[in-house]
Design an enzyme around this catalytic site. Structure first.
Site: not given
Length: 220
Positions: A13, A15, A141, A166
């Site tokens: 991922d 960000d 997502k 995250d």
């Protein structure tokens, strides 16, 4: 597959995982929401964490006019990114370790392509075999599509790949695609995510090494 090449790939991922953009994203959301006379509160910050631009626009507007707000959010976010972003501790070192081991890295982001390309300029596009941005797969997502697309383009079974995430949205996407998942975050912030089958929590990217990645894939 040799032990040296296990896992087949590591899919990151972007960000909040590789780069510290969470505050920039929040500031962009606040700016757009204020401009629409729909101010956000602290509960909105948590709700917007990990959301795609499309879902964030719906959250802010409640649905009507969300398409136009997507553009506003993207513009506000990219404007902030142009001032530079900070890679999170351990990010570059981990990418270099993977390269040295012959393990391809992929970037799998819910952000639009302009955002992804701006961040790649900071992190270094040469670290990644491919990148998947919003719109590069049928659904974003938390659907599995982005991770399925990345694994397919690399020619690997998702179960042979490890995803590094995250957020709840990202973890759901990667896990439903069949990847082993590492969720990164300070102790206490990932406790609700790491209990799921196939999900391992670590405090920072500095905690990830090749033996851990190999163990996770061997359990799949």
């Amino acid at each position: 597959m040799s032990s040296r090449a296990c896992p087949a790939a590591v899919l990151f991922d972007m960000d909040g995982t590789l780069v510290d953009t969470e505050d920039l994203w929040w500031d962009a959301c606040v700016e757009v929401a204020d401009g629409l006379d729909s101010p956000l509160g602290e509960a909105d910050r948590e709700a917007l964490f990990g959301l795609s631009v499309e879902d964030a626009a719906v959250h802010i507007t409640g649905g009507p006019g969300a398409a136009a707000v997507e553009t506003m959010l993207t513009d506000a976010f990219t404007g902030r990114l142009k001032n530079g972003v900070t890679t999170l501790p351990g990010a570059v070192a981990l990418l270099e370790t993977l390269r040295a081991a012959g393990i391809p890295a992929g970037l799998v982001s819910a952000s639009p392509r302009p955002v992804v390309d701006l961040v790649l300029e900071t992190v270094g596009g040469h670290h990644f075999r491919l990148s998947v941005a919003a719109g590069d797969s049928p659904r974003n997502k938390p659907a599995p599509d982005p991770y399925l697309a990345a694994a397919a383009r690399l020619g690997f079974d998702p179960a042979a790949c490890v995803a590094v995430e995250d957020s709840p949205t990202g973890v759901a996407s990667a896990r439903s695609a069949g990847c082993a998942v590492i969720v990164v975050g300070p102790p206490g912030t990932t406790s609700g995510l790491s209990g799921a089958d196939g999900v391992t929590a670590v405090p920072t990217l500095e905690s990830i090494d090749l033996p851990l990645l190999r163990r996770l894939v061997s359990r799949q």
